[in-house]
Scaffold this motif. Structure first.
Motif, PDB file in Angstrom:
ATOM      1  N   VAL A 361      12.065 -11.941   5.821  1.00 32.72           N
ATOM      2  CA  VAL A 361      12.488 -10.781   5.028  1.00 32.72           C
ATOM      3  C   VAL A 361      12.170 -11.013   3.552  1.00 32.72           C
ATOM      4  N   MET A 362      12.022 -12.283   3.161  1.00 27.27           N
ATOM      5  CA  MET A 362      11.691 -12.572   1.769  1.00 27.27           C
ATOM      6  C   MET A 362      10.389 -11.897   1.348  1.00 27.27           C
ATOM      7  N   SER A 363       9.485 -11.634   2.297  1.00 25.74           N
ATOM      8  CA  SER A 363       8.222 -10.990   1.937  1.00 25.74           C
ATOM      9  C   SER A 363       8.440  -9.589   1.383  1.00 25.74           C
ATOM     10  N   ALA A 364       9.573  -8.954   1.708  1.00 24.52           N
ATOM     11  CA  ALA A 364       9.876  -7.631   1.156  1.00 24.52           C
ATOM     12  C   ALA A 364      10.162  -7.699  -0.339  1.00 24.52           C
ATOM     13  N   TYR A 365      10.490  -8.885  -0.843  1.00 25.99           N
ATOM     14  CA  TYR A 365      10.809  -9.061  -2.258  1.00 25.99           C
ATOM     15  C   TYR A 365       9.594  -9.495  -3.076  1.00 25.99           C
ATOM     16  N   TRP A 366       8.441  -9.561  -2.443  1.00 32.21           N
ATOM     17  CA  TRP A 366       7.284 -10.153  -3.101  1.00 32.21           C
ATOM     18  C   TRP A 366       6.810  -9.339  -4.302  1.00 32.21           C
ATOM     19  N   GLY A 367       7.128  -8.039  -4.321  1.00 38.03           N
ATOM     20  CA  GLY A 367       6.723  -7.222  -5.444  1.00 38.03           C
ATOM     21  C   GLY A 367       7.723  -7.195  -6.583  1.00 38.03           C
ATOM     22  N   THR A 408      -9.846  -3.852  -0.436  1.00 33.54           N
ATOM     23  CA  THR A 408     -10.503  -2.763  -1.162  1.00 33.54           C
ATOM     24  C   THR A 408      -9.519  -1.653  -1.506  1.00 33.54           C
ATOM     25  N   THR A 409      -8.627  -1.358  -0.589  1.00 33.39           N
ATOM     26  CA  THR A 409      -7.702  -0.245  -0.774  1.00 33.39           C
ATOM     27  C   THR A 409      -6.702  -0.501  -1.896  1.00 33.39           C
ATOM     28  N   VAL A 410      -6.212  -1.710  -2.017  1.00 31.28           N
ATOM     29  CA  VAL A 410      -5.151  -1.991  -3.005  1.00 31.28           C
ATOM     30  C   VAL A 410      -5.704  -2.465  -4.343  1.00 31.28           C
ATOM     31  N   ALA A 411      -7.026  -2.602  -4.444  1.00 32.56           N
ATOM     32  CA  ALA A 411      -7.615  -3.083  -5.702  1.00 32.56           C
ATOM     33  C   ALA A 411      -7.223  -2.162  -6.860  1.00 32.56           C
ATOM     34  N   GLY A 412      -6.813  -2.760  -7.969  1.00 32.81           N
ATOM     35  CA  GLY A 412      -6.447  -2.002  -9.152  1.00 32.81           C
ATOM     36  C   GLY A 412      -5.025  -1.478  -9.157  1.00 32.81           C
ATOM     37  N   THR A 413      -4.237  -1.790  -8.131  1.00 32.02           N
ATOM     38  CA  THR A 413      -2.831  -1.370  -8.078  1.00 32.02           C
ATOM     39  C   THR A 413      -1.934  -2.578  -8.302  1.00 32.02           C
ATOM     40  N   ARG A 414      -0.628  -2.315  -8.405  1.00 33.06           N
ATOM     41  CA  ARG A 414       0.337  -3.405  -8.513  1.00 33.06           C
ATOM     42  C   ARG A 414       0.977  -3.693  -7.157  1.00 33.06           C
ATOM     43  N   LEU A 415       0.268  -3.362  -6.092  1.00 34.65           N
ATOM     44  CA  LEU A 415       0.751  -3.631  -4.742  1.00 34.65           C
ATOM     45  C   LEU A 415       0.373  -5.044  -4.332  1.00 34.65           C
ATOM     46  N   HIS A 416       1.257  -5.674  -3.562  1.00 37.45           N
ATOM     47  CA  HIS A 416       1.014  -7.036  -3.082  1.00 37.45           C
ATOM     48  C   HIS A 416       0.822  -6.981  -1.565  1.00 37.45           C
ATOM     49  N   PRO A 417      -0.431  -7.069  -1.092  1.00 39.39           N
ATOM     50  CA  PRO A 417      -0.679  -6.988   0.349  1.00 39.39           C
ATOM     51  C   PRO A 417      -0.576  -8.345   1.025  1.00 39.39           C
ATOM     52  N   ALA A 418      -0.243  -8.321   2.302  1.00 39.47           N
ATOM     53  CA  ALA A 418      -0.251  -9.534   3.130  1.00 39.47           C
ATOM     54  C   ALA A 418      -0.650  -9.120   4.537  1.00 39.47           C
ATOM     55  N   LEU A 419      -1.232 -10.044   5.276  1.00 40.00           N
ATOM     56  CA  LEU A 419      -1.795  -9.718   6.589  1.00 40.00           C
ATOM     57  C   LEU A 419      -1.478 -10.820   7.589  1.00 40.00           C
ATOM     58  N   ASP A 441       9.421   0.837 -10.255  1.00 38.59           N
ATOM     59  CA  ASP A 441       8.181   1.309 -10.862  1.00 38.59           C
ATOM     60  C   ASP A 441       7.704   2.532 -10.071  1.00 38.59           C
ATOM     61  N   ALA A 442       7.929   3.725 -10.604  1.00 39.00           N
ATOM     62  CA  ALA A 442       7.591   4.959  -9.890  1.00 39.00           C
ATOM     63  C   ALA A 442       6.093   5.054  -9.614  1.00 39.00           C
ATOM     64  N   ALA A 443       5.264   4.549 -10.508  1.00 36.15           N
ATOM     65  CA  ALA A 443       3.823   4.609 -10.303  1.00 36.15           C
ATOM     66  C   ALA A 443       3.411   3.808  -9.067  1.00 36.15           C
TER      67      ALA A 443
END
Length: 516
Positions: A361-367, A408-419, A441-443
């Protein structure tokens, strides 16, 4: 137009008031919450979602549910069942559209525990922690396949949503049978031998003669499951985990092919094999084994895999471990085996024998800018977190394609992806793509929802399709080009004529069960 809308709103408000009055008569006033009395856990999620609970009903017994659903049908009031509300990243406890939430968490009985044959009959409020604690108290001859989610999640809901565990019985839905189902019509029935009043046989044999209908109530809005029988996993005396570092993505082909050979040969059970990229390893392991991500020194594209081995005899374990290491060794930089035994031989409480620790569940806090030492409730802690769950072929090229789509999809965003991925057969993998961000962060909220839709579209173009649906995924899927939608609408009208169960839960259906 405004006058018609006002009149419609007035009729819906009157219907809701009449329904809640009747519900209070059935359940008692204390079991009905609305307005400011609704707890915060029913009002927030890890995703931006507009739907809200019109009220929350908390029945104490399964017997109250059929009458409650029939009452909702008479008044045309939408109802959405929630077991524990722990589907973080998929919708949490929010309904897909505005609805009365039917909170089933008080239905928390372990109705039967068959320690001779390894099954348990449970209600939707039974948690992973509660069932595992009971099994431990009984000697742990059997255990519940562990998972990475919260330990206070519902075992039954996880199985119905086709969630997965680690080990030979990791396919929870495949090991679920003899459901006790309430329909929106007020009818109630059993899907297994229990309908013939054969309790002994219903605990042993899952598939009576005639049509099998359990699948109608998995990931659907066709009925409310009040209990079901789940398969447990035998706790064999010897168990270990082998963790293999693969390295960068270009090394995936050889390692994944070797893992597939092991699964095909039966040396590794499908649900006992997992693959992660570096971001997934860091985001889930921080807080479990390390205080900071820097301690792990894992790059985002640094891949690894793990397998769980169990055996009834030490020699079988030794041989199996040798074969697995021999197959994976040429394709991995490092392999480490760890037992679930302490130095003195005492068995440790680890995920190998069903002790889910919830640390993933800690991965939900990664951002979040700051992270707690141990995870709490991501909904209430302002975590942005979203799951996408595509199925794909069991090969390295498919994994690299998915990784490229995500990157490619998350490039340039403040999103933290994991797979991460789990083998479900020798042919296919289930992927779990997560996006984490800060909901303050609403954006980033907007970035996450745009990224979700683009990921769904890109995965479809690559030939990958979801095996599990979160609320944002339902409208993004579109309708099937064949008659599937018509067949589904026919079933919906038959089982839920008023269309009151979880409107918006199924693609292509509205409240009346017809095409949107």
């Amino acid at each position: 137009m405004t006058g018609r809308m006002d009149a419609q709103s007035a009729r819906e408000a009157q219907a809701l008031a009449a329904f809640l009055s009747g519900a209070a008569d059935l359940l008692g006033p204390a079991a009905v919450a609305r307005g400011d009395a609704i707890e915060p856990r029913f009002l927030r999620a890890t995703i931006p979602w507009a739907a809200r609970p019109l009220a929350v009903l908390a029945p104490e017994t399964a017997e109250a549910v059929p009458g409650l659903l029939a009452l909702a049908s008479r008044h045309g009031v939408p109802v959405h069942p929630v077991s524990r509300g722990r589907s973080w990243g998929l919708g949490s406890a929010l309904p897909p559209r505005d609805a009365v939430v039917l909170d089933l968490s008080r239905l928390d009985r372990i109705l039967d525990l068959d320690l001779q044959n390894g099954t348990a009959r449970i209600e939707p409020g039974v948690t992973f922690a509660a069932l595992q604690a009971r099994l431990k108290a009984e000697g742990l001859a059997w255990h519940l396949p562990s998972f990475g989610g919260p330990t206070d999640a519902s075992v039954l809901a996880n199985a119905l949503e086709r969630g997965e565990g680690a080990g030979t019985q990791g396919d929870r839905f495949a090991g679920l049978w003899d459901l006790d189902v309430a329909l929106a019509t007020g009818q109630r029935f059993r899907t297994g031998h229990g309908r013939h009043k054969l309790p002994e046989l219903s605990a042993l044999h899952a598939r009576p003669a005639g049509p099998l209908v359990e699948g109608l109530f998995s990931q659907s809005s066709l009925g409310v499951v009040l209990s079901g029988r789940v398969t447990l996993q035998p706790t064999l005396p010897h168990a270990s985990t082998i963790l293999a570092d693969i390295g960068p993505a270009e090394r995936l082909d050889g390692a994944v092919a070797a893992l597939r050979r092991l699964v095909t040969a039966g040396l590794v059970a499908p649900h006992a094999a997992a693959i992660w990229n570096g971001a997934k390893r860091v985001s889930s392991l921080v807080g479990r084994h390390h205080a900071t991500p820097e301690a792990l020194t894992i790059a985002p594209d640094d891949w690894a895999l793990s397998v769980v081995l169990t055996a009834p005899h030490p020699e079988l374990m030794r041989v199996a471990g040798k074969l697995v290491v021999g197959e994976l060794g040429p394709h991995c930089r490092d392999l480490k085996a760890s037992s679930d035994r302490a130095d003195d031989g005492t068995r440790l409480e680890t995920p190998i024998t069903g002790f889910s620790d919830g640390a993933n569940v800690m991965s939900a806090y990664w951002g979040k800018a700051t992270r707690p030492e141990t995870p709490g409730n991501p909904d209430l802690d302002g975590c942005g977190f979203l799951w996408l769950c595509p199925a794909l072929p069991f090969d390295g090229a498919a994994i690299r394609t998915l990784e490229e789509i995500v990157t490619t999809t998350v490039a340039g965003t403040r999103l933290h992806p994991a797979l991460g991925l789990q083998a479900v057969s020798s042919r296919a993998l289930h992927a779990y793509v997560s996006l984490a961000w800060d909901r303050d962060d609403a954006a980033s909220d907007a970035d996450a929802m745009r990224a979700h839709d683009r990921l769904i579209a890109a995965c479809a173009a690559a030939g990958f399709s979801p095996y599990r649906l979160g609320w944002p995924t339902v409208p993004a899927l579109g309708e099937a080009p064949d008659d599937w939608g018509h067949v589904l609408a026919t079933l919906k009208r038959a089982l839920d004529p008023a269309g009151i169960l979880s409107p918006g839960r199924l693609p292509g259906l509205d409240r009346a069960g017809s095409s949107e």
